[in-house]
Design an enzyme around this catalytic site. Structure first.
Site, PDB file in Angstrom:
ATOM      1  N   GLU A 187       5.926   4.558   7.382  1.00 43.66           N
ATOM      2  CA  GLU A 187       5.644   5.695   6.808  1.00 43.66           C
ATOM      3  C   GLU A 187       6.409   7.091   7.308  1.00 43.66           C
ATOM      4  OE1 GLU A 187       0.887   4.506   5.504  1.00 43.66           O
ATOM      5  OE2 GLU A 187       1.614   5.582   7.596  1.00 43.66           O
ATOM      6  N   THR A 241      -1.213  -3.369  10.810  1.00 39.27           N
ATOM      7  CA  THR A 241      -1.358  -3.364   9.535  1.00 39.27           C
ATOM      8  C   THR A 241      -0.566  -4.150   8.394  1.00 39.27           C
ATOM      9  OG1 THR A 241      -2.580  -1.283   9.530  1.00 39.27           O
ATOM     10  CG2 THR A 241      -2.167  -2.603   7.463  1.00 39.27           C
ATOM     11  N   ASN A 246      -0.233  10.725   6.379  1.00 41.89           N
ATOM     12  CA  ASN A 246      -1.440   9.987   7.024  1.00 41.89           C
ATOM     13  C   ASN A 246      -2.740  11.262   7.329  1.00 41.89           C
ATOM     14  OD1 ASN A 246      -1.013   7.222   8.001  1.00 41.89           O
ATOM     15  ND2 ASN A 246       0.718   8.243   8.509  1.00 41.89           N
ATOM     16  N   THR A 283       0.837  -1.174   0.175  1.00 45.17           N
ATOM     17  CA  THR A 283      -0.034   0.128   0.022  1.00 45.17           C
ATOM     18  C   THR A 283       0.926   1.284  -0.203  1.00 45.17           C
ATOM     19  OG1 THR A 283      -0.265  -0.111   2.408  1.00 45.17           O
ATOM     20  CG2 THR A 283      -1.992  -0.784   1.099  1.00 45.17           C
ATOM     21  N   LYS A 330       3.676  -6.984   3.852  1.00 44.50           N
ATOM     22  CA  LYS A 330       3.466  -5.722   3.523  1.00 44.50           C
ATOM     23  C   LYS A 330       3.154  -5.016   4.922  1.00 44.50           C
ATOM     24  CE  LYS A 330       0.326  -3.398   3.316  1.00 44.50           C
ATOM     25  NZ  LYS A 330      -0.605  -2.601   4.134  1.00 44.50           N
TER      26      LYS A 330
END
Lengths: 404, 404
Positions: A280, A200, A399, A162, A189
């Site tokens: 991220e 996640t 985000n 993602t 992932k």
């Protein structure tokens, strides 16, 4: 066999889910992601065994594919796994569960297996129905593309990404050279919503070992407890976390379980480290090691508390060895320690000694990507390490814009 | 009497710690802060009573002034409070405690009171010794400047600010007009490291009510549980949190304790709201109300979990009504609920109904400062609200640069 920045363990040349004998995979573009990149993935176990184990998110608001796959795993058999990015199929009600069911049925039809042996995993935005008119043709294309080569592993790993910037593959070889070796392969992932008790992340591990489903389950739980459960990017637990282990038995070899579990744990640690390294917006990967603890549980509680501190994480982003923020987090735990016996080292400089000012904080350089924070509780001999990352402008940016 | 965005309750004209009869205060510049702004503050109770209660951080790595003030409060009497910004005096060992002790002795000498009745509170960077050569002259200047007017309240409130952008003062009047009324005054600081179980905040509340120390303690604990304990800016618990209530008895009136506690709670809620409204880098103030819960504890657990989610907080910063991130946090709690019975409203738009997609998320506007997130657990009749703020670029910037 622990979470560390660099893994130097021997890997097989082939890597990813098709590295072990008995597995094929494919990743294709179905149009679920607006980027036009791979978003539908199939992994098939060709046997002779179809042993499987799974570990899932403990989030009570679990996604439809999690509910489905738990049922599939209940008999310890999985023939194929369907994965998609571009939609989490979480908080999607009866329609969402129906879509998961329908896609598993379609995989079963295409591969001539039972739908009750097809696990499903999804990742992406919560609260949006999957576009079945795109997903099902993607499943058909993936089934047609199933292959056993390295390219298949690579396409599959790409298809579950993602906000990941790189695909994440792993492999390990178990047993002495010359003997019939066992291979472990895997892909993962996950770059946000990463927290202990699973994050996640979607992980598929494959092996050609001969395992019972009990052995697979025990080994997988031991491995995840030491790896993914100790990786915490942003403290947020996902609705979709899924870690699957599929064992084909194609090597014909029953492994020594201690050796196998060690290699599986090692592979999971490598994948967990890769997840955090690609978190991220992160500028720094931070290994938080608590040692001289009265128990491993104490060490883990302290390392996790520090790994969740936005103030520690922003300080590292700012290249500021702000040990006071570390001590402040340690103080929120129930671990055994005396405040005036705590030592904290940042990148090997003991900036806090006996709960107070230690070596000159200006000796600490935080220019490098990898940061080590070591907390000495002076209360025993146990230790635990948790991996996290810094909190940056890019995390906030990514985000605050993700779903729009 | 609950945490809300706007307080419309009647206030006295005078506000801050000198609003009630029997108190003087001062704030001066001693040079502890490089900004040249007020950094040393004194509040004196002139009696006739010297009743006091205190609530302190539960952080086990508590600052020297917290250790000192807990001792001072043990007999329920405080004559004066010395506060400073520009240094937390935390993780400073025996030297730090000695400095707190010495400064209390100096206040005692200047005001002709006992050092064991002088509370001390500090805020600023952890792990740095206070410059006593600057602090003590500041104490002397503050003692000389003690006054009972509004200006004194204002200077005192300014002197405890760190990254706060505005001073925070409050007042309430208890009792019907015409009768002998009781006044409550107060000031607070704190803009980061704010979390339940008290936060980097210093709060001094004053009243001219006649109270026993037990009454003061009971009322203060009830008030903080409903206010500061329900304000969470960044999930980080401070080493220095201190909330003091001083009662002079100068009104000569013994209050109805229910009425007094309600007014004190109301004043604390206003201060807590002011803290969150001035939180570091915040663009939005977010009230997270969980209702129809099986118990208040459940409601509080859910509201707190959501208030600590970096993903919820960045979504609000990005003006993105991402209810999936709210549900995902609800799912991490132990509260009683069924996932398919959850409703979530953002700014009154029920974007999630029965655990799935509800009204159109595009109907939600997040342009305004104040945001309301309401979570319906459908499991009872209890509720609780927690105030937090969004996670912004400015938060990351401020906290990556704070100590350097």
């Amino acid at each position: 066999m622990s979470l560390a920045h660099t893994n130097t363990h021997p890997s097989a040349t082939a890597t990813g889910v098709t590295a072990p004998a008995g597995f094929s995979a494919a990743g294709v573009t179905a149009g679920l992601k607006s980027t036009g990149k791979n978003d539908v993935v199939l992994v098939q176990n060709h046997g002779p065994n179809f042993t499987a184990a799974g570990v899932f998110t403990s989030n009570r608001v679990a996604a439809a594919p999690v509910h489905w796959s738990k049922q599939v795993l209940s008999d310890g058999r999985v023939d194929a796994v369907l994965l998609n990015s571009g939609g989490a199929n979480a908080c999607t009600g009866a329609e969402g569960f129906g879509n998961t069911h329908r896609s598993a049925e379609y995989v079963a039809e295409l591969l001539s297996v039972s739908a009750s042996d097809v696990a499903v995993a999804s990742t992406g935005l919560i609260g949006v129905q999957l576009p079945m008119d795109k997903l099902l043709p993607g499943v058909k294309a993936a089934a047609a593309a199933l292959a056993t080569d390295q390219g298949a592993s690579d396409e599959a790993a790409a298809g579950i990404m993602t906000t990941d910037t790189v695909p994440k593959l792993v492999s390990r070889v178990v047993g002495p050279a010359g003997s019939t070796q066992i291979t472990i392969g895997g892909m993962a992932k996950g770059a946000g919503m990463l927290a202990p008790a699973l994050a996640t992340m979607l992980v598929v591990l494959t092996t050609d070992a001969v395992l019972t489903s009990e052995q697979a389950d025990t080994a997988l739980r031991a491995a995840t407890a030491m790896s993914f459960d100790r990786a915490d990017s942003d403290g947020c637990m996902s609705t979709n976390d899924t870690v699957l282990l599929l064992a084909s038995g194609a090597s014909g070899t029953t492994p020594d379980m201690a050796e196998f579990t060690a290699a599986l744990t090692d592979a999971c640690c490598e994948l967990a480290a890769k997840l955090i390294e690609d978190a991220e917006g992160a500028d720094h990967t931070i290994a938080i090691r608590t040692y001289n603890a009265a128990s491993e549980a104490d060490a883990l509680e302290v390392s996790k508390a520090v790994s969740r501190s936005n103030l520690v994480k922003t300080a590292v982003f700012g290249k500021d060895p702000n040990w006071g923020r570390v001590l402040s987090e340690v103080g929120t735990t129930k671990a055994a320690f005396e405040p005036d016996e705590l030592n904290v080292s940042i990148n090997s400089v003991m900036v806090c000694k006996n709960g107070g000012v230690g070596e000159d904080r200006n000796l600490v350089s935080l220019e490098e990507r990898n940061v080590s924070i070591e907390i000495d509780l002076n209360a025993g001999t146990a230790e635990a390490t948790v991996l996290t990352n810094d909190l940056t402008h890019d995390y906030v940016h990514e985000n605050s814009a993700y779903s729009s």
